[in-house]
Design a protein around this motif. Structure first.
Motif, PDB file in Angstrom:
ATOM      1  N   THR A   1      39.647  44.469  33.332  1.00 16.06           N
ATOM      2  CA  THR A   1      41.016  44.849  32.994  1.00 16.06           C
ATOM      3  C   THR A   1      41.631  43.730  32.171  1.00 16.06           C
ATOM      4  OG1 THR A   1      41.223  46.032  35.080  1.00 16.06           O
ATOM      5  CG2 THR A   1      43.257  45.500  33.915  1.00 16.06           C
TER       6      THR A   1
ATOM      7  N   MET B   1      30.528  47.436  36.251  1.00 15.30           N
ATOM      8  CA  MET B   1      31.507  46.386  36.171  1.00 15.30           C
ATOM      9  C   MET B   1      32.739  46.946  35.475  1.00 15.30           C
ATOM     10  SD  MET B   1      31.793  42.871  34.018  1.00 15.30           S
ATOM     11  CE  MET B   1      30.431  41.920  34.516  1.00 15.30           C
ATOM     12  N   HIS B   2      33.890  46.530  35.959  1.00 17.64           N
ATOM     13  CA  HIS B   2      35.150  46.987  35.389  1.00 17.64           C
ATOM     14  C   HIS B   2      35.974  45.768  34.975  1.00 17.64           C
ATOM     15  CE1 HIS B   2      38.588  49.583  34.789  1.00 17.64           C
ATOM     16  NE2 HIS B   2      39.310  48.717  35.467  1.00 17.64           N
TER      17      HIS B   2
END
Length: 91
Positions: free
Chosen positions: A4, A1-2
């Motif tokens: 931002t 999972m990323h």
């Protein structure tokens, strides 16, 4: 999972708290309306059900006669369980 995080569109704590309070007030108003409608429906159902009981309510049917299934005040299952318990202890 990323994930931002964009700091340029971040909101302050006070803004977030103000939005939360607005949402909470909306929820409170909706639930209050629902509760009022439910209370009104409950009262209407009670008023509708009462005439079927007769003017004195259920009292017109009289007391439960002796020997009737209901004269043990609902304790018969407890008495039976206690008797079974006593039999198991005495064995």
């Amino acid at each position: 999972m990323h994930v931002t995080v964009r700091e340029d569109i971040a909101r302050s704590f006070s803004e977030a708290e103000a939005e939360r309070e607005e949402r909470a007030a909306g929820w409170a108003a909706r639930f209050s309306d629902r509760a009022d409608r439910a209370a009104g429906a409950s009262k209407a159902a009670l008023v509708e059900a009462r005439p079927r009981d007769g003017p004195q309510g259920l009292a017109e049917f009289g007391p439960v006669p002796a020997g009737h299934d209901g004269d043990d005040d609902g304790l018969l299952p407890l008495k039976i369980n206690y008797d079974h318990y006593q039999q198991s202890v005495n064995q």
